[in-house]
Enzyme design. Structure first.
Site, PDB file in Angstrom:
ATOM      1  N   ARG A 166      -2.967   0.122  14.595  1.00 37.21           N
ATOM      2  CA  ARG A 166      -2.425   0.103  16.070  1.00 37.21           C
ATOM      3  C   ARG A 166      -2.745   1.132  16.665  1.00 37.21           C
ATOM      4  O   ARG A 166      -2.592   2.365  16.177  1.00 37.21           O
ATOM      5  CB  ARG A 166      -0.898  -0.368  15.814  1.00 37.21           C
ATOM      6  CG  ARG A 166      -0.290  -1.657  15.636  1.00 37.21           C
ATOM      7  CD  ARG A 166      -0.663  -2.368  17.065  1.00 37.21           C
ATOM      8  NE  ARG A 166      -0.241  -3.806  16.441  1.00 37.21           N
ATOM      9  CZ  ARG A 166      -1.041  -4.986  16.020  1.00 37.21           C
ATOM     10  NH1 ARG A 166      -2.280  -4.549  15.774  1.00 37.21           N
ATOM     11  NH2 ARG A 166      -0.470  -6.117  15.661  1.00 37.21           N
ATOM     12  N   HIS A 223     -10.156  -3.859  20.140  1.00 38.22           N
ATOM     13  CA  HIS A 223      -9.193  -4.344  19.353  1.00 38.22           C
ATOM     14  C   HIS A 223      -9.711  -5.630  18.856  1.00 38.22           C
ATOM     15  O   HIS A 223      -9.074  -6.800  19.137  1.00 38.22           O
ATOM     16  CB  HIS A 223      -7.753  -4.741  20.045  1.00 38.22           C
ATOM     17  CG  HIS A 223      -6.706  -5.054  19.141  1.00 38.22           C
ATOM     18  ND1 HIS A 223      -5.357  -4.429  19.519  1.00 38.22           N
ATOM     19  CD2 HIS A 223      -6.568  -5.617  17.823  1.00 38.22           C
ATOM     20  CE1 HIS A 223      -4.350  -5.028  18.245  1.00 38.22           C
ATOM     21  NE2 HIS A 223      -5.265  -5.704  17.717  1.00 38.22           N
TER      22      HIS A 223
HETATM   23  P1  NDP Z   1       1.134  -5.101   5.139  1.00 30.36           P
HETATM   24  O1  NDP Z   1       2.543  -5.168   5.613  1.00 30.36           O
HETATM   25  O2  NDP Z   1       0.653  -5.898   3.957  1.00 30.36           O
HETATM   26  O3  NDP Z   1       0.640  -3.596   4.563  1.00 30.36           O
HETATM   27  C1  NDP Z   1       1.295  -2.595   5.304  1.00 30.36           C
HETATM   28  C2  NDP Z   1       1.069  -1.290   4.504  1.00 30.36           C
HETATM   29  O4  NDP Z   1       1.413  -0.077   5.212  1.00 30.36           O
HETATM   30  C3  NDP Z   1       1.753  -1.194   3.145  1.00 30.36           C
HETATM   31  O5  NDP Z   1       1.103  -0.658   2.156  1.00 30.36           O
HETATM   32  C4  NDP Z   1       3.212  -0.497   3.424  1.00 30.36           C
HETATM   33  O6  NDP Z   1       3.667   0.118   2.325  1.00 30.36           O
HETATM   34  C5  NDP Z   1       2.518   0.753   4.375  1.00 30.36           C
HETATM   35  N1  NDP Z   1       3.444   1.167   4.983  1.00 30.36           N
HETATM   36  C6  NDP Z   1       4.485   0.951   5.833  1.00 30.36           C
HETATM   37  N2  NDP Z   1       5.009   1.731   6.484  1.00 30.36           N
HETATM   38  C7  NDP Z   1       4.829   2.708   5.958  1.00 30.36           C
HETATM   39  C8  NDP Z   1       5.340   4.198   5.962  1.00 30.36           C
HETATM   40  N3  NDP Z   1       6.265   4.617   6.869  1.00 30.36           N
HETATM   41  N4  NDP Z   1       4.643   4.989   5.216  1.00 30.36           N
HETATM   42  C9  NDP Z   1       3.697   4.860   4.452  1.00 30.36           C
HETATM   43  N5  NDP Z   1       3.158   3.515   4.459  1.00 30.36           N
HETATM   44  C10 NDP Z   1       3.887   2.520   5.209  1.00 30.36           C
HETATM   45  O7  NDP Z   1       0.169  -5.176   6.432  1.00 30.36           O
HETATM   46  P2  NDP Z   1      -1.375  -5.601   6.584  1.00 30.36           P
HETATM   47  O8  NDP Z   1      -2.037  -4.895   5.840  1.00 30.36           O
HETATM   48  O9  NDP Z   1      -1.341  -7.279   6.734  1.00 30.36           O
HETATM   49  O10 NDP Z   1      -1.675  -5.231   8.103  1.00 30.36           O
HETATM   50  C11 NDP Z   1      -1.363  -3.756   8.593  1.00 30.36           C
HETATM   51  C12 NDP Z   1      -1.702  -3.692  10.122  1.00 30.36           C
HETATM   52  O11 NDP Z   1      -2.882  -3.805  10.499  1.00 30.36           O
HETATM   53  C13 NDP Z   1      -0.704  -4.811  10.777  1.00 30.36           C
HETATM   54  O12 NDP Z   1       0.573  -4.476  10.984  1.00 30.36           O
HETATM   55  C14 NDP Z   1      -1.454  -4.711  12.146  1.00 30.36           C
HETATM   56  O13 NDP Z   1      -0.934  -3.711  12.909  1.00 30.36           O
HETATM   57  C15 NDP Z   1      -2.850  -4.083  11.896  1.00 30.36           C
HETATM   58  N6  NDP Z   1      -3.829  -5.331  12.492  1.00 30.36           N
HETATM   59  C16 NDP Z   1      -4.866  -4.882  13.227  1.00 30.36           C
HETATM   60  C17 NDP Z   1      -5.758  -5.787  13.424  1.00 30.36           C
HETATM   61  C18 NDP Z   1      -6.934  -5.469  14.374  1.00 30.36           C
HETATM   62  O14 NDP Z   1      -7.600  -6.429  14.777  1.00 30.36           O
HETATM   63  N7  NDP Z   1      -7.158  -4.338  14.575  1.00 30.36           N
HETATM   64  C19 NDP Z   1      -5.625  -7.313  12.753  1.00 30.36           C
HETATM   65  C20 NDP Z   1      -5.016  -7.463  12.047  1.00 30.36           C
HETATM   66  C21 NDP Z   1      -3.799  -6.311  11.593  1.00 30.36           C
HETATM   67  P3  NDP Z   1       4.379  -0.588   1.289  1.00 30.36           P
HETATM   68  O15 NDP Z   1       3.078  -1.148   0.371  1.00 30.36           O
HETATM   69  O16 NDP Z   1       5.129   0.298   0.389  1.00 30.36           O
HETATM   70  O17 NDP Z   1       5.132  -1.511   1.667  1.00 30.36           O
HETATM   71  C1  OXD Z   2      -2.826  -8.116  14.368  1.00 31.52           C
HETATM   72  C2  OXD Z   2      -3.930  -7.833  15.418  1.00 31.52           C
HETATM   73  O1  OXD Z   2      -1.949  -7.905  14.320  1.00 31.52           O
HETATM   74  O2  OXD Z   2      -4.634  -8.680  15.958  1.00 31.52           O
HETATM   75  O3  OXD Z   2      -3.181  -9.302  13.700  1.00 31.52           O
HETATM   76  O4  OXD Z   2      -3.820  -6.838  15.614  1.00 31.52           O
END
Ligand code: NDP
Ligand code: OXD
Length: 316
Positions: free
Chosen positions: A231, A279
């Site tokens: 993000r 994005h």
């Molecule tokens: P998940 O919820 O599966 O994974 C999130 C990861 O981040 C987990 O490993 C989690 O830790 C870790 N995390 C969260 N908070 C913290 C913290 N404070 N400190 C350390 N680690 C942390 O999400 P996804 O993998 O499915 O997606 C991740 C992000 O990708 C989405 O939230 C979105 O913002 C972004 N995204 C962007 C897209 C784009 O087109 N640019 C498309 C799709 C998604 P833990 O394993 O311990 O829970």
């Molecule tokens: C998502 C994105 O969160 O598109 O899936 O950024």
């Protein structure tokens, strides 16, 4: 059963035309774009991307919110959001797009594309020294669903991979770090930082100059690289520019920005060592995601548990 006899769906998005979502969701349910009246009791589901603030607040029978995206910060930003379950996207199509994007950007930095593009423009014939993937460490910050998918994609190339998460995680072949105490060692051991974190109060602004200055300095690429596909507000755009210009960061691939669309006046556009995508790393296509949402609505009505429900306490 007719489309009108079942809970109706409110579709509220900003930033793109919801036509395709409307069309596909309407195949099985009645879909409403602007609820009228605002307390319409027939609306039971909401499908959202950056919904209008407060649009859900008066719906008396809202049961489930579906995010058009893996991230849900765009939904939770609404301070008038009702307390119903939020389901996020976890889908093969989205994961495959993200895996490809990460592999593309990591290889691009690893194989020195920015240098060669610049040399090509200047008609310079110069063979720069190339290291092997096994000498390069990729650090995936946010080692959740997409982070693991990215790791799986990169492992066969031979990259050394570090993962950082909130709670301790494990994956074969990966050096896993977690929590605040794990962050500095994770950064110190990383040449290419891949950011796939969700935006939460804890992660807001985490990718700043101070964090970037902890990346491995004497690595084989001649300086660390950043890839942010999580993000925009995870990063501070001006601090990334500073880090590039001060030599803290060698190159950056940015898919997300503090403000989107990125302002035409942003110096990031013209920076010679920044690669920008709008994005677009992994777009949520209605063709792949509307069907599973409708299936979940049916399953929910049969009394089955929802899948991929967001934990409101952690914000992801
Ligand atoms: P998940 O919820 O599966 O994974 C999130 C990861 O981040 C987990 O490993 C989690 O830790 C870790 N995390 C969260 N908070 C913290 C913290 N404070 N400190 C350390 N680690 C942390 O999400 P996804 O993998 O499915 O997606 C991740 C992000 O990708 C989405 O939230 C979105 O913002 C972004 N995204 C962007 C897209 C784009 O087109 N640019 C498309 C799709 C998604 P833990 O394993 O311990 O829970
Ligand atoms: C998502 C994105 O969160 O598109 O899936 O950024």
């Amino acid at each position: 059963m007719s489309a009108t006899a079942r809970g109706r769906v409110l579709l509220s998005v900003t930033g793109f035309n919801p036509h395709r979502w409307y069309e596909l969701l309407s195949k099985e349910r009645e879909v409403v774009l602007e609820p009228e009246p605002l307390d319409d009791p027939s609306i039971e589901y909401a499908v959202l991307w950056k919904q209008k603030r407060g649009i859900l607040s008066k719906l008396p029978n809202l049961k489930v919110i579906f995010s058009i995206g893996a991230g849900v910060d765009h939904i939770l930003a609404d301070d008038l959001l009702p307390d119903v379950p939020i389901v996020r996207v976890v889908a093969d199509n989205l994961s495959e797009h993200m895996r490809e994007y990460i592999a593309w950007r990591v290889l691009d930095h690893h194989r020195q594309s920015m240098l060669y593009r610049s040399q090509q423009r200047q008609k310079i014939w110069h063979d720069a020294r190339q290291v092997l993937a096994k000498e390069v460490a990729v650090g995936i910050m946010g080692f959740g669903h997409l982070g693991r998918q990215a790791a799986e994609m990169l492992l066969p190339f031979g990259f050394r991979i570090n993962g950082w998460s909130r709670r301790p995680q494990e994956m074969a072949g990966i050096s896993c770090y977690s929590g605040e105490e794990g962050l500095t060692p994770f950064l110190n051991a990383t040449d290419i930082l891949v950011v796939l974190l969700p935006l939460t109060p804890q992660t807001d602004g985490i990718v700043n100059r101070s964090l970037l200055s902890k990346l491995r300095k004497d690595g084989p690429l001649g300086g660390p690289c950043l890839i942010n596909a999580g993000r925009g507000r995870l990063q501070r755009d001006d601090e990334i520019l500073k880090a590039l210009d001060e030599g803290i960061l060698k190159e950056a691939s940015l898919d997300v920005f503090e403000q989107e669309p990125l302002a035409r006046t942003s110096p990031l556009w013209n920076h010679p060592r920044v690669f920008i995508t709008p994005h677009a790393a992994a777009t949520s296509y209605a063709e792949h995601l509307a069907g599973p949402m409708l299936t979940q609505m049916d399953a929910f009505e049969r009394g089955e548990p929802l899948r991929n429900v967001v934990d409101r306490a952690t914000g992801y």
